[in-house]
Write an enzyme that holds these catalytic residues in place. Structure first.
Site, PDB file in Angstrom:
ATOM      1  N   HIS A 154       0.852  -1.203   0.000  1.00 31.01           N
ATOM      2  CA  HIS A 154       0.000   0.000   0.000  1.00 31.01           C
ATOM      3  C   HIS A 154       0.881   1.245   0.000  1.00 31.01           C
ATOM      4  O   HIS A 154       2.106   1.153   0.036  1.00 31.01           O
ATOM      5  CB  HIS A 154      -0.903   0.018   1.242  1.00 31.01           C
ATOM      6  CG  HIS A 154      -0.146   0.202   2.527  1.00 31.01           C
ATOM      7  ND1 HIS A 154       0.326  -0.875   3.269  1.00 31.01           N
ATOM      8  CD2 HIS A 154       0.264   1.314   3.198  1.00 31.01           C
ATOM      9  CE1 HIS A 154       0.961  -0.425   4.343  1.00 31.01           C
ATOM     10  NE2 HIS A 154       0.946   0.903   4.323  1.00 31.01           N
ATOM     11  N   HIS A 201      -5.546  -1.912   4.472  1.00 29.01           N
ATOM     12  CA  HIS A 201      -5.539  -0.715   3.628  1.00 29.01           C
ATOM     13  C   HIS A 201      -4.789  -0.974   2.332  1.00 29.01           C
ATOM     14  O   HIS A 201      -3.794  -1.684   2.301  1.00 29.01           O
ATOM     15  CB  HIS A 201      -4.942   0.488   4.345  1.00 29.01           C
ATOM     16  CG  HIS A 201      -3.627   0.250   5.016  1.00 29.01           C
ATOM     17  ND1 HIS A 201      -3.154  -0.988   5.360  1.00 29.01           N
ATOM     18  CD2 HIS A 201      -2.657   1.128   5.406  1.00 29.01           C
ATOM     19  CE1 HIS A 201      -1.972  -0.880   5.944  1.00 29.01           C
ATOM     20  NE2 HIS A 201      -1.638   0.379   5.975  1.00 29.01           N
ATOM     21  N   HIS A 216       4.991   7.180   2.404  1.00 30.77           N
ATOM     22  CA  HIS A 216       5.730   5.922   2.248  1.00 30.77           C
ATOM     23  C   HIS A 216       5.012   4.964   1.303  1.00 30.77           C
ATOM     24  O   HIS A 216       3.806   5.054   1.097  1.00 30.77           O
ATOM     25  CB  HIS A 216       5.931   5.234   3.607  1.00 30.77           C
ATOM     26  CG  HIS A 216       4.678   4.681   4.213  1.00 30.77           C
ATOM     27  ND1 HIS A 216       3.914   5.397   5.115  1.00 30.77           N
ATOM     28  CD2 HIS A 216       4.050   3.484   4.074  1.00 30.77           C
ATOM     29  CE1 HIS A 216       2.885   4.664   5.501  1.00 30.77           C
ATOM     30  NE2 HIS A 216       2.931   3.499   4.881  1.00 30.77           N
ATOM     31  N   HIS A 248       1.464  -0.725  14.746  1.00 29.39           N
ATOM     32  CA  HIS A 248       0.481   0.340  14.615  1.00 29.39           C
ATOM     33  C   HIS A 248      -0.743   0.033  15.466  1.00 29.39           C
ATOM     34  O   HIS A 248      -1.153  -1.129  15.550  1.00 29.39           O
ATOM     35  CB  HIS A 248      -0.018   0.451  13.162  1.00 29.39           C
ATOM     36  CG  HIS A 248       1.014   0.838  12.170  1.00 29.39           C
ATOM     37  ND1 HIS A 248       1.723   2.015  12.254  1.00 29.39           N
ATOM     38  CD2 HIS A 248       1.458   0.212  11.059  1.00 29.39           C
ATOM     39  CE1 HIS A 248       2.542   2.089  11.223  1.00 29.39           C
ATOM     40  NE2 HIS A 248       2.416   1.003  10.490  1.00 29.39           N
ATOM     41  N   TYR A 257       9.553   1.540   9.499  1.00 28.48           N
ATOM     42  CA  TYR A 257       9.701   2.587   8.492  1.00 28.48           C
ATOM     43  C   TYR A 257      11.183   2.830   8.292  1.00 28.48           C
ATOM     44  O   TYR A 257      11.937   2.918   9.269  1.00 28.48           O
ATOM     45  CB  TYR A 257       9.043   3.888   8.942  1.00 28.48           C
ATOM     46  CG  TYR A 257       7.537   3.865   8.883  1.00 28.48           C
ATOM     47  CD1 TYR A 257       6.869   3.642   7.695  1.00 28.48           C
ATOM     48  CD2 TYR A 257       6.790   4.082  10.039  1.00 28.48           C
ATOM     49  CE1 TYR A 257       5.480   3.629   7.644  1.00 28.48           C
ATOM     50  CE2 TYR A 257       5.394   4.072   9.993  1.00 28.48           C
ATOM     51  CZ  TYR A 257       4.748   3.841   8.792  1.00 28.48           C
ATOM     52  OH  TYR A 257       3.381   3.828   8.760  1.00 28.48           O
ATOM     53  N   GLU A 267       8.197   1.095   3.907  1.00 27.70           N
ATOM     54  CA  GLU A 267       7.716   0.381   5.081  1.00 27.70           C
ATOM     55  C   GLU A 267       7.709  -1.114   4.762  1.00 27.70           C
ATOM     56  O   GLU A 267       7.449  -1.511   3.624  1.00 27.70           O
ATOM     57  CB  GLU A 267       6.280   0.807   5.441  1.00 27.70           C
ATOM     58  CG  GLU A 267       5.719   0.077   6.673  1.00 27.70           C
ATOM     59  CD  GLU A 267       4.231   0.353   6.934  1.00 27.70           C
ATOM     60  OE1 GLU A 267       3.456   0.447   5.959  1.00 27.70           O
ATOM     61  OE2 GLU A 267       3.854   0.471   8.114  1.00 27.70           O
TER      62      GLU A 267
END
Lengths: 309, 309, 309, 309
Positions: A154, A201, A216, A248, A257, A267
């Protein structure tokens, strides 16, 4: 099939300052496989678990950053429907001819978002030469290398008018809002996480003053242990880490990251829950944004908020 | 949203021979949470990562086995559409009134498959009292317990006329065939894996002479490490293991097969690839079925093929 | 230092039927590094985390099996003390000249055990050319390959008069008995696990009718995840698995037993507790031997008991 | 046995500001088991994998910090030898009567180090009531809870005259220096890691201007996955994290530093290599200290250097 319309973020073209250093990074360390080069010298790469011709393209440029993201659509018919509805929605569209600048890709519809980003929609891509096995398939087609990422996962985009862009993703592309972080007012969204499937996501957008910025691009790893192995590689080869290994709160994914040699943030990501559109929206107050982004430390470092490419 | 129609296998009603022993197994060891009891004494359970009222129901009976599996549909409209198309397809249907035998569930359409299995379709379920957080959510709502499974994952059904049943899942419910194992003839399918989303399978069906049989119901774990922890619990509490820890060639998932106190086979499952309907079908020859089912040992034990409930 | 006398099992010479196949196995798949060849064509190998010149030697022969195991002693003085005490104990000794058949090794004392095995004692070994870093060391000196074992861990020997041999390990070499499995009579030991340090075992001996047999040599892995990765490699490259992935009750280590191309049994091993000589002896009844050896399945397969090399 | 003299760091008495909050932390979250209370109200705790009566003692006080560390010696004879040699070495000694302030412990020799720390030596401790099984032992004696640490692992002490103290650990207690970080001059040691066995360190000492300071006490975890689970618990229960999850260059262990409710720094630690006294000393330049302490970020945060209790 039950997965319809937009399938996933399947393409990203990135600007880099040095091809050799970038290849060392994306190929040797991140573990992507080089598919080939375009006539104008861009490098096409793919993850070992991807079937499409390629997913990541590196373009030599003066400044790092994002050229565009591509979303794969399931059928020509849905691509044409999205095209018509996007025009109706009022976003500018550009037609990209098949097999023009992206070898192996059919026609693309380039959509200009008010955030300053470009999103390409496409429904046809040739099968990669080196794709996962389909007849009595083995576990892998070639020895895992580097961080051994499975696929492009993503991207997080920073730009203005995020609300209007989000509307388009939801109303036209029928993507779902999975989680949001609210602004101080508790009403408007500072950031939204958008999914087209079970994944937490496919894209995330943060409302930001400068247009067309990339926070990112993310690559998928199997689990927390692969995150640890990725961190070992970053430590071993002096790859600059931004944050992590950590988790997260948003999506519950585990993450690191770090930066590519040109300053683009990468990431590696794994885990999180299976998302379904019948799930309630998960909402984070601005007071909890630290915990939402970094569940362990619960603080955002300055770099995370200000460094974009 | 891009996930439409059938969302997932969201409900299973299982026959057990002893409620207390079964609760020790499903609640304390597998880690499901008890939601409550029905008026007729059935026990409702759910995984800690599930939002719906409940997903697993245990019914005291003389013989172990499966009463039925339920598939959640995204909307009332699609439920009605599936109802009409199923009648047209020629499968028998029974209407189950809202909040009748499954508290919290809206109307259900019970479909009789030629395999001897019953599949319930439904689109409305109340939110469970104990569901994952949605406002600044914490990682978990209650301490992980036992194997700490996140949710009911899938089931493998054994029965005759698997081909006709599969046709219905594909043509009416629009599910995708992810992988198949061919019979000796190399033409007909011995087993098919069916998915409604990114997950490797929501249901699998094996062509078998006896009708209405259950091979196993599966619960989802986070990763290989959770599989190891689950194995420790099986060893610690003398839970009878069938096979594993090991990995499947089919779906590439990691797994342990074991038995509940009534002789119903359970599985804990994790991993595997993200499935998308634009992926080629993965096909296994009968000569490779051993490797397809158990990638490490590459042999099927007799128990795996013959013991069903 | 607090670690005195015998340090570890540091050397094993193994008979193999085919050098190329064996190198594919031990170098490419298990992940040992080739140090070089002896004048008579034996292959010297080492683990990436070992400092000594080499630890594993492969000798081409008509039959598979074990030539001998070597134990490293901390000082010349202790080596001489063990030599004298071994003579006094009544075991036959042979002197091996420095740098004779094992390049890089100082003088060795070859001890003939009544089990039919040969154990070499030595105190001096040259530093390997490729050893772990000692000045601002990086995590690894070369890319992990295959199963990426860190070092030779231990061996399980099968032979007669295990009791007398064990006495020598304990009384002369001052090693500790960590765990035992009792025979039917509940008095005599069927098998003993011997340690010279914190590790669960450096050697294990099982009382067996045929002399000089090898049950397995074991290599060390970091954790359960490395065990899973090793199993993936075994599945991918059709390495014949005996048992596992699973866990031992004895030592609590996690394990896979598999075979090299010559039929010598290998193990990859990780985990278990820190052993200290002030810990009580852990004792297993013969009725619990299944659980002691394989904590999950709790049954010994016939192959495990009868196949030795 | 081959492990002689000092066995391990087996005891730590810590000052805390609030007993209830501290018990929530050390018992519920870290996963130690309460053994009981002393007459003067101190709380005795132990790890689930420890056999000795207790290992961690919490004492209510005005200021946080360390009362003393205890090292277990294998025999009375060696304890007496260390006593005599310590007097000869010139360090002050105090005799502590058996079963006085530490229930279950035999006589102790309290040694005053020039760093301002007190180190107790002892050779006899009663077996804990709840110790790991020794007859057909199960994997665990009680359900894992919280971070599920197995035992007290080591401590890092900050104080002046570290060189002289180190001399005593090496010359009198016969411990080994495993790794060192050099000062700017490249000659003197800023920090040393001391081991009595295969473990990377039982104690570490950093040369510091203030006497008797504690940098952290560390608890042992099984692997990187347990580190991730520990981090989840810290995030879930708002435990203040200092650094991590990350990996040390020194010892190669994986780690999280965090604080107890009184401000004492804790660590959960796993991994690293097997240490042997025949290994070369590993040396870090001051320029590489960042990488030596935190292999991923390669930078020491201010808090790490200045916050001690």
């Amino acid at each position: 099939m039950a997965l319809k319309g937009v399938l996933r973020t399947g393409l990203v073209q990135l600007r880099v300052l040095d091809l050799d250093k970038s290849l060392d990074h994306y190929r040797k360390h991140i573990g992507l496989t080089e598919v080939g080069r375009t006539e104008d010298g861009r490098v096409m790469l793919k993850g070992n678990d991807e079937f499409d011709h390629h997913s990541v393209v590196l373009r030599l440029a003066e400044t790092p950053g994002l050229d565009y993201i591509g979303l794969k659509v399931d059928t020509k018919e849905n691509l044409e429907r999205f095209e018509a509805e996007t025009k109706a929605f009022g976003f500018e569209i550009e037609e990209i001819a098949p097999n023009s600048d992206q070898p192996g890709f059919g026609r693309r519809i380039a959509v200009k978002l008010p955030t300053g980003h470009r999103i390409d929609l496409y429904s046809e891509v040739e099968l990669a030469e080196k794709h996962p096995g389909i007849k009595n398939p083995k576990l892998w087609i070639e020895e895992p290398k580097g961080m051994d990422v499975s696929c492009f996962d993503h991207a997080l985009l920073y730009g203005p008018n995020a609300k209007e862009a989000t509307q388009w993703f939801v109303e036209v592309l029928e993507m779902s809002i999975v989680e949001v972080v609210k602004k101080e007012d508790g009403v408007e969204n500072l950031a939204v996480w958008l999914s087209a499937s079970n994944r937490g996501h496919d894209l995330a957008i943060l409302d930001y003053d400068k247009p067309g910025k990339l926070h990112h691009i993310s690559f998928h790893l199997e689990d927390w242990n692969a995150i640890g192995h990725a961190a070992d590689i970053m430590g071993q080869y002096n790859i600059s880490i931004d944050v992590g290994p950590t988790r997260h709160g948003v999506t519950r994914g585990q993450t690191i990251y770090f930066f590519d040699p040109s300053g683009n943030r990468n990431e590696v990501f794994c885990g999180g829950y299976f998302y379904y559109p019948d799930m309630p929206l998960r909402v984070w107050d601005i007071e909890h944004v630290g915990e939402g982004i970094f569940y362990y430390d619960k603080v955002l470092n300055e770099r995370f908020l200000s460094v974009v490419s």
